[in-house]
Enzyme design. Structure first.
Site, mmCIF file in Angstrom:
data_model
loop_
_atom_site.group_PDB
_atom_site.id
_atom_site.type_symbol
_atom_site.label_atom_id
_atom_site.label_comp_id
_atom_site.label_asym_id
_atom_site.label_seq_id
_atom_site.Cartn_x
_atom_site.Cartn_y
_atom_site.Cartn_z
ATOM 1 N N THR A 210 2.605 -47.821 18.273
ATOM 2 C CA THR A 210 3.587 -48.356 17.554
ATOM 3 C C THR A 210 3.384 -49.141 16.331
ATOM 4 O O THR A 210 4.135 -49.766 15.588
ATOM 5 C CB THR A 210 4.315 -49.521 18.483
ATOM 6 O OG1 THR A 210 3.541 -50.524 18.939
ATOM 7 C CG2 THR A 210 5.236 -48.897 19.518
ATOM 8 N N GLY A 211 2.050 -48.728 15.960
ATOM 9 C CA GLY A 211 1.423 -49.360 14.622
ATOM 10 C C GLY A 211 0.933 -50.612 14.486
ATOM 11 O O GLY A 211 0.729 -51.375 13.429
ATOM 12 N N LYS A 212 0.313 -51.173 15.629
ATOM 13 C CA LYS A 212 -0.432 -52.467 15.593
ATOM 14 C C LYS A 212 -1.582 -52.260 14.783
ATOM 15 O O LYS A 212 -1.846 -53.113 13.645
ATOM 16 C CB LYS A 212 -0.802 -52.765 16.870
ATOM 17 C CG LYS A 212 0.302 -52.880 17.805
ATOM 18 C CD LYS A 212 0.023 -53.551 19.220
ATOM 19 C CE LYS A 212 -0.876 -52.395 20.177
ATOM 20 N NZ LYS A 212 0.047 -51.202 20.301
ATOM 21 N N GLU A 429 17.935 -26.886 38.161
ATOM 22 C CA GLU A 429 18.052 -27.574 36.663
ATOM 23 C C GLU A 429 19.457 -27.556 36.546
ATOM 24 O O GLU A 429 20.120 -28.371 35.735
ATOM 25 C CB GLU A 429 17.274 -26.650 35.620
ATOM 26 C CG GLU A 429 15.868 -26.924 35.593
ATOM 27 C CD GLU A 429 15.332 -28.357 35.653
ATOM 28 O OE1 GLU A 429 15.900 -29.324 35.170
ATOM 29 O OE2 GLU A 429 14.195 -28.586 36.168
HETATM 30 P P1 ADP Z 1 -1.361 -48.810 17.969
HETATM 31 O O1 ADP Z 1 -2.479 -49.438 17.124
HETATM 32 O O2 ADP Z 1 -0.140 -49.680 18.093
HETATM 33 O O3 ADP Z 1 -1.597 -48.048 19.235
HETATM 34 P P2 ADP Z 1 -1.399 -47.460 15.423
HETATM 35 O O4 ADP Z 1 -1.474 -48.394 14.532
HETATM 36 O O5 ADP Z 1 -2.751 -46.725 15.977
HETATM 37 O O6 ADP Z 1 -1.008 -47.691 16.950
HETATM 38 O O7 ADP Z 1 -0.583 -46.064 14.936
HETATM 39 C C1 ADP Z 1 -0.810 -44.667 15.227
HETATM 40 C C2 ADP Z 1 -0.254 -44.057 14.279
HETATM 41 O O8 ADP Z 1 1.218 -43.911 14.246
HETATM 42 C C3 ADP Z 1 -0.536 -44.571 12.741
HETATM 43 O O9 ADP Z 1 -1.753 -44.257 12.195
HETATM 44 C C4 ADP Z 1 0.707 -44.155 11.763
HETATM 45 O O10 ADP Z 1 0.551 -42.970 11.251
HETATM 46 C C5 ADP Z 1 1.750 -44.015 12.926
HETATM 47 N N1 ADP Z 1 2.599 -45.172 13.213
HETATM 48 C C6 ADP Z 1 2.945 -45.991 14.021
HETATM 49 N N2 ADP Z 1 4.033 -46.703 13.954
HETATM 50 C C7 ADP Z 1 4.232 -46.776 12.525
HETATM 51 C C8 ADP Z 1 4.910 -47.721 11.731
HETATM 52 N N3 ADP Z 1 5.974 -48.368 12.274
HETATM 53 N N4 ADP Z 1 5.096 -47.152 10.400
HETATM 54 C C9 ADP Z 1 4.173 -45.965 9.663
HETATM 55 N N5 ADP Z 1 3.546 -45.223 10.575
HETATM 56 C C10 ADP Z 1 3.548 -45.725 12.008
HETATM 57 ZN ZN ZN Z 2 14.205 -32.147 38.885
#
Ligand code: ADP
Ligand code: ZN
Ligand code: MG
Length: 609
Positions: A210-212, A429
């Site tokens: 989720t972009g942490k 299905e």
């Molecule tokens: P987490 O650390 O939450 O598991 P990441 O920060 O590593 O997730 O996210 C993985 C990739 O997904 C990032 O490198 C980016 O490319 C994409 N991504 C995820 N969330 C976002 C967001 N809100 N905006 C832009 N890119 C995102």
């Molecule tokens: Zn099924």
């Protein structure tokens, strides 16, 4: 990969190179530019009085002649030859007669080789141990046995391509909170003047992808201060105490570089609840965690260090971590909402050539539950597909195919199914889809497929109209009926049951248990939460916990679950038998076309949508 390997083991390669060079040198230096001649030729030269001097080393003889001689068309002054193993008694007297200067040297060669050969196995063993040791140090760990306690934190280079908040789509709340941190670090005076206190630690919490990590990097980019980034597992080593030492070093480095940010990714690797878990505590992890806690307490707010950590398992973290004064501020980074998904899709398609038939709005609505990383992955797959097909632009077809791949797995070409099996899958299905289409509270049916894929032989896709945050009872019951629809169609048409419903049953049972235990949705335990239905619970805790209800209640719960599932099955059965014709028609269409879209399902069911 190979490069990495070379780099990691460069010491050994250097060592080997030195050895080879040494061998080559000692080998070559024995035979300078001397010409090899036969023993007879040598004797002849001696008898002719042409030999100046010789050096005897074991059985090898080297020497020089007074006047250039020639042997087999080669002219030489330096020569080498071997003394015959059967001996030559007359040679010495002949040499004396001709007044040849004779030097004898010990057979250093043999000794040398003896040492090398006896050392070689040891050398090999040591090298192997060393390689193994380096490997255990962790990939790319910073150099050698003496650096083991060094903090593994990577300091971000601000001159590299910067990540900023603009690169993060959605996550508005998180950005606001983090902006505060950035402001504080760039002008610490302002907030202090107002008497404000900035928290020392922040915790980013949310599902994977989720972009942490991205957000934390954006903070570094925005703040323009040193940024130490480390992953929880970097602290973990096989040697007890190393993790704690690394924590200490990390904070020392940070103090020297204040104001700065420390980012600890995946903190759950060290931050697990202490004293729980099977097989006793993990000493190393506990020590590391204790060290981290004491470092967090040890620095003062005016030191201008802010520690950010990220986790997707807040439930297993030690409560001590979120105590006031530590990571007391939690920032939720949730799965994107429909609006966020739209922004994400827009962000990722900025540089891609989309065809006109791609409707990002609709795509955003139809990707509920996708994380930012999933969306990025989906668009990337679509791009690859389009490129493979030699297209100029990405059309909706590729995006749809990419989404199917993420939702249902890879297609399995070459899987041979009998006609009977195919018919069963088609009816299964069709059962799901028809019940889904007929029930008012179920999610709309988007697509039905009987293309065999890695995860299942067929699938029915349903996408909700909007993001759901709470689930009404009616919705849950209808959903259960849809899950039962597959097995129900099998029993209706073939009067049997198949193993293909395993996953459906599992999910349905899990949901029914939740309804009874957690959501108070059964007749007997209405408005009562009996406890957790299980799921991702910390293993040690689960075992240690006593059930909150009696054995009798436990049986009653099982009965309630059973009756909920039975009702759902009966509901599906009722619907399907009443619409038997539609069921047959849908199954046949599936057999003909393999994939049927939602609209067709609704029109077969006689519903205008
Ligand atoms: P987490 O650390 O939450 O598991 P990441 O920060 O590593 O997730 O996210 C993985 C990739 O997904 C990032 O490198 C980016 O490319 C994409 N991504 C995820 N969330 C976002 C967001 N809100 N905006 C832009 N890119 C995102
Ligand atoms: Zn099924
Ligand atoms: Mg991450």
């Amino acid at each position: 990969m190979a490069n990495n390997y070379l780099q990691q083991n460069r010491h050994i390669f250097i060592l080997l190179a030195v050895f080879f060079a040494f061998f080559a040198w000692s080998y070559l230096s024995q035979y300078k530019a001397a010409t090899k001649i036969s023993y007879s030729e040598f004797l002849e030269q001696v008898e002719n009085g042409n030999v100046q001097e010789i050096t005897v080393k074991g059985e090898s003889i080297e020497g020089t002649v007074k006047e250039e001689a020639s042997y087999q068309d080669t002219k030489y002054t330096d020569f080498s030859t071997y003394f015959p193993s059967f001996g030559d008694q007359e040679l010495m007297s002949e040499l004396q007669e001709q007044e040849v200067e004779v030097t004898t040297e010990p057979e250093t060669d043999r000794v040398f080789w003896y040492i090398i050969i006896s050392l070689l196995p040891m050398l090999l063993i040591f090298s192997l141990i060393y390689i193994q040791y380096r490997r255990m140090q962790g990939q790319g760990g910073g150099g050698g046995p003496f650096n083991i306690g060094k903090s593994q934190a990577k300091k971000y280079d601000q001159s590299q391509e910067k990540t900023t908040f603009d690169d993060v789509a959605g996550s508005q709340e998180a950005k606001v909170e983090l902006q505060e941190v950035v402001d504080y670090l760039t002008e610490p005076g302002r907030i202090q003047e107002m008497g404000g206190k900035i928290p020392k630690g922040l915790m980013l919490v949310g599902p994977p992808g989720t972009g942490k990590t991205l957000l934390a990097r954006a903070v570094a980019g925005e703040a323009g201060v040193p940024f130490f980034s480390i992953t929880g597992s970097d602290f973990m080593e096989m040697f007890v105490g190393v993790g704690a030492k690394r924590v200490r070093n990390l904070f020392q480095d940070a103090r020297k570089n204040a104001p700065c940010i420390i980012f600890i990714d995946e903190i759950d690797a060290i931050g697990r609840r202490r004293g729980a878990g099977l097989g006793g505590g993990h000493d190393e992890r506990e020590q590391t965690l204790n060290q981290l806690l004491s470092e967090l307490d040890g620095f003062e707010a005016h030191e201008n260090i802010i520690v950010i950590c990220a986790t997707n398992r807040p439930d297993i973290l030690d409560p001590a971590l979120s105590r006031p004064g530590r990571f007391d501020r939690q920032i939720m980074v949730d799965l994107p909402t429909t609006q966020d998904r739209l922004e994400l899709l827009q962000l990722y398609t900025q540089k891609k050539k989309l065809s006109d038939d791609v409707d990002l709005d609709r795509l955003a609505r139809e990707t509920q539950g996708f994380s930012g990383a999933d969306l990025e992955n989906m668009l990337n797959e679509a791009t690859l597909l389009a490129a493979r097909e030699g297209q100029e632009t990405i059309t909706h077809n590729e995006i749809e195919a990419a989404r199917d791949k993420i939702l249902m797995g890879l297609k399995r070409h070459g899987l041979v199914m009998t006609d009977e099996e195919k018919r069963m899958v088609a009816y299964h299905e069709a059962g799901h889809a028809l019940v889904g289409a007929l029930l008012p509270n179920a999610d709309p049916v988007h697509k039905v497929s009987i293309v065999p894929r890695s995860q299942s032989m067929g699938a029915t896709q349903q996408f909700p109209d909007q993001d759901r945050y709470i689930y009404p009872k009616e919705y849950l019951h209808d959903r259960l009926a849809v899950m039962m629809g597959g097995r129900c169609a099998e029993s209706l048409v073939f009067e049997t049951a198949t193993s293909g419903a395993a996953n459906d049953l599992q999910q349905a049972t899990k949901m029914a248990r939740k309804m009874v235990l957690e959501w108070g949705m059964s007749g007997q335990f209405e408005h009562m939460a009996l406890g957790s239905a299980g799921g991702q619970v910390f293993l040690g805790e689960e075992l240690g916990k006593t059930k909150e209800y009696s054995e009798a209640t436990s049986q009653a719960v099982d009965q309630e679950v059973e009756s909920i599932l039975k009702d759902a099955f009966e509901q599906a059965k009722d619907l399907l038998s009443r619409h038997r014709q539609a069921l047959d028609q849908l199954a046949q269409t599936l057999l003909d076309q393999e994939e049927v879209d939602g609209q067709t399902v609704y029109s077969i069911a006689g519903i205008s949508k």
